[in-house]
Design an enzyme around this catalytic site. Structure first.
Site, short mmCIF file in Angstrom:
data_model
loop_
_atom_site.label_atom_id
_atom_site.label_comp_id
_atom_site.label_asym_id
_atom_site.label_seq_id
_atom_site.Cartn_x
_atom_site.Cartn_y
_atom_site.Cartn_z
N ASN A 210 10.67 2.31 7.57
CA ASN A 210 11.49 1.92 6.43
C ASN A 210 11.65 3.11 5.50
O ASN A 210 11.10 4.17 5.75
CB ASN A 210 10.92 0.68 5.73
CG ASN A 210 9.53 0.93 5.18
OD1 ASN A 210 9.36 1.78 4.31
ND2 ASN A 210 8.54 0.23 5.71
N LYS A 289 9.73 5.74 27.76
CA LYS A 289 10.91 5.67 26.90
C LYS A 289 11.90 4.64 27.46
O LYS A 289 12.20 4.67 28.67
CB LYS A 289 11.55 7.06 26.86
CG LYS A 289 12.64 7.19 25.84
CD LYS A 289 13.19 8.60 25.82
CE LYS A 289 14.50 8.63 25.08
NZ LYS A 289 15.31 9.78 25.41
N PRO A 305 -0.43 -8.32 10.18
CA PRO A 305 -1.31 -8.97 9.18
C PRO A 305 -0.82 -8.63 7.78
O PRO A 305 -0.27 -7.55 7.56
CB PRO A 305 -2.68 -8.33 9.45
CG PRO A 305 -2.39 -7.06 10.16
CD PRO A 305 -1.12 -7.27 10.93
N ASP A 306 -0.98 -9.54 6.84
CA ASP A 306 -0.65 -9.25 5.44
C ASP A 306 -1.91 -8.68 4.78
O ASP A 306 -2.86 -9.41 4.47
CB ASP A 306 -0.17 -10.53 4.72
CG ASP A 306 0.40 -10.20 3.35
OD1 ASP A 306 -0.22 -9.40 2.61
OD2 ASP A 306 1.48 -10.72 3.02
N LYS A 341 -0.42 -15.26 -2.64
CA LYS A 341 -1.30 -14.22 -2.10
C LYS A 341 -2.60 -14.10 -2.88
O LYS A 341 -3.41 -13.22 -2.61
CB LYS A 341 -0.55 -12.86 -2.08
CG LYS A 341 0.68 -12.86 -1.18
CD LYS A 341 1.09 -11.45 -0.79
CE LYS A 341 2.39 -11.45 0.00
NZ LYS A 341 2.66 -10.18 0.67
O1 C5P Z 1 5.52 -10.38 0.97
P1 C5P Z 1 5.97 -9.00 0.58
O2 C5P Z 1 6.09 -8.06 1.75
O3 C5P Z 1 7.17 -8.97 -0.31
O4 C5P Z 1 4.78 -8.47 -0.34
C1 C5P Z 1 4.76 -7.18 -0.84
C2 C5P Z 1 3.36 -6.80 -1.19
O5 C5P Z 1 2.48 -7.12 -0.13
C3 C5P Z 1 3.19 -5.32 -1.40
O6 C5P Z 1 2.16 -5.14 -2.34
C4 C5P Z 1 2.78 -4.80 -0.02
O7 C5P Z 1 2.05 -3.61 -0.10
C5 C5P Z 1 1.93 -5.96 0.47
N1 C5P Z 1 1.97 -6.18 1.93
C6 C5P Z 1 0.85 -5.96 2.69
N2 C5P Z 1 0.85 -6.22 4.03
C7 C5P Z 1 1.97 -6.70 4.62
C8 C5P Z 1 3.12 -6.93 3.87
C9 C5P Z 1 3.09 -6.65 2.52
O8 C5P Z 1 -0.18 -5.51 2.14
N3 C5P Z 1 1.95 -6.94 5.93
#
Ligand code: C5P
Length: 412
Positions: A210, A289, A305-306, A341
């Site tokens: 990105n 590739k 994972p978040d 969160k």
């Molecule tokens: O849900 P969203 O992507 O909008 O949330 C953004 C926040 O969550 C930011 O602080 C980003 O660093 C964190 N984030 C994360 N892991 C992910 C997606 C987002 O820590 N997989």
């Protein structure tokens, strides 16, 4: 340099031609009001005599681990305890290797193991030795353990070559050492920050990425350090220089970032997630590739994972600050994330053109403007350079972090 006034500085001198500059360093440290004791390795005494340092520091120089006279006066453990900071300058490649392996076979290496005070080292060596992977790995190990690396500088070298590896000049060393005695509001607080994009491989040459530049996270790392914090920056791929005295861990993928964050989590008081983490990664990593055999190609993706949410829901979670880049309904979306969160604060920005300034903000821009939300309050940080904005955000986080600590101590 008021910050060095009355401080006890143990100067360690190892074998290298830059040792002659340490004579001047001793003199300047005393000018700045510091009390200086000098410990030399045997190799260092081949370059400059102990008598020179004795004359300049006003105290006998320490050279032997097992020295009856010294042990009867100030032995090596006392010397390690006496110091408010230890500075090894110059630090030779050999001495750095020794430190990295925790050896204690001479006085100076023993002192380094025995001390509990900030320990800084100023590498000085030939540029090829500096760039050798072994030296680089050793320095990385030391920085990860929290030692402070001062330099090296680039330029002409005593051996006739030009490149990186020169010891920093004396005024620069003095400034860096004085910074160790900074009295910011985040003194002794450990801050971990994620920054930059993540890169999710599709095949050996392609990835999903990105446009995040990492600037906001890097600016926050610098601002937190300026406020006195010990900062760990976990960065996705980006080309920004590491702020001074910030421990940086490089990762590529979201999963690597998750792992690195959880490895560092036990040593974290404040976690700030400024990284633009990819929400999805390719389900399969293609070993070869991909060929353009088809008119259309679908890639199956799977959720990453978040990291932020996992940290905020972890047992003994630190004070947690998230970011939210939104294109619409900024407050509603940010507040929803704050709750979902489990965050203490969230800094939200509308990505795209700023309404008044016609200034492109957010991703990959020098500028940003933030709305910060927490349970029961909000603050607006107007459009500014990310460096200035980062200082204001760190100030706001500090205030809320301290409040949070007080509430923990004195529950209502
Ligand atoms: O849900 P969203 O992507 O909008 O949330 C953004 C926040 O969550 C930011 O602080 C980003 O660093 C964190 N984030 C994360 N892991 C992910 C997606 C987002 O820590 N997989």
């Amino acid at each position: 340099m008021k910050r060095l006034q009355g401080k006890n500085i143990l100067l360690g001198v190892t074998g290298g031609i830059a040792a002659y500059k340490s004579a001047e360093l001793t003199h300047r440290l005393r000018d700045a009001g510091a009390e200086v004791r000098v410990a030399m390795t045997r190799a260092a005494t081949e370059f400059v005599t102990p008598l020179t340092f004795q004359a300049l520091s006003g105290h006998p120089v320490h050279t032997q681990l097992l020295d009856e006279n010294a042990e009867a006066g100030m032995g090596h453990i006392e010397l390690a305890r006496w110091a408010d900071a230890v500075l090894i300058a110059p630090a030779s490649a050999d001495f750095i290797a020794k430190l990295a392996h925790g050896r204690a076979d001479d006085l100076l290496s023993t002192l380094c193991l025995a001390t509990r005070t900030p320990l800084a080292f100023a590498p000085a060596m030939n540029q090829a030795m500096w760039h050798d992977p072994a030296t680089q790995a050793n320095c990385g190990t030391l920085c990860q353990r929290g030692l402070l690396q001062f330099g090296p500088a680039s330029g002409e070298q005593a051996c006739g070559e030009t490149g990186e590896g020169r010891m920093l000049e004396v005024p620069e060393l003095i400034t860096r050492l004085a910074d160790c005695f900074e009295q910011g509001e985040l003194q002794a607080v450990k801050v971990m920050i994620t920054a930059g994009p993540t890169s999710e491989p599709i095949d050996p040459v392609r990835f999903i990425g990105n446009r995040s530049s990492g600037r906001m996270g890097f600016a926050l790392a610098e601002a937190a350090r300026e406020a006195g914090a010990a900062v760990t920056l976990i960065s996705g791929p980006c080309h920004l220089a590491t702020p001074e005295r910030v421990q940086r861990i490089d990762v590529e993928t979201a999963e690597q970032m998750h792992r690195a964050v959880f490895e560092q989590l036990p040593q974290c008081d404040i976690f700030i997630a400024a990284a633009a983490v990819a929400d999805y990664r390719p389900l399969d990593l293609h070993a070869q590739k991909l060929k353009k055999d088809h008119a259309n190609l679908s890639l199956a993706l799977t959720r990453n994972p978040d990291i932020l949410s996992d940290v905020a829901h972890a047992p003994n979670s630190p004070f947690v600050v998230g970011f939210a880049a939104e294109t619409v309904n900024l407050e509603i979306n940010a507040r929803e994330k704050l709750v979902r969160k489990n965050l203490d604060m969230i800094a939200a920005n509308l990505v795209g053109l700023h309404k008044n300034e016609k200034q492109d903000i957010g991703f990959n821009s020098e500028y940003n403007a933030l709305q910060v939300f927490w349970a029961g309050g909000a603050a607006s940080l107007e459009l500014d350079r990310k460096s200035a904005l980062a200082r204001r955000l760190i100030q706001l986080i500090t205030t809320h972090y301290q409040q949070h600590k007080n509430d923990e101590k004195n529950p209502a």
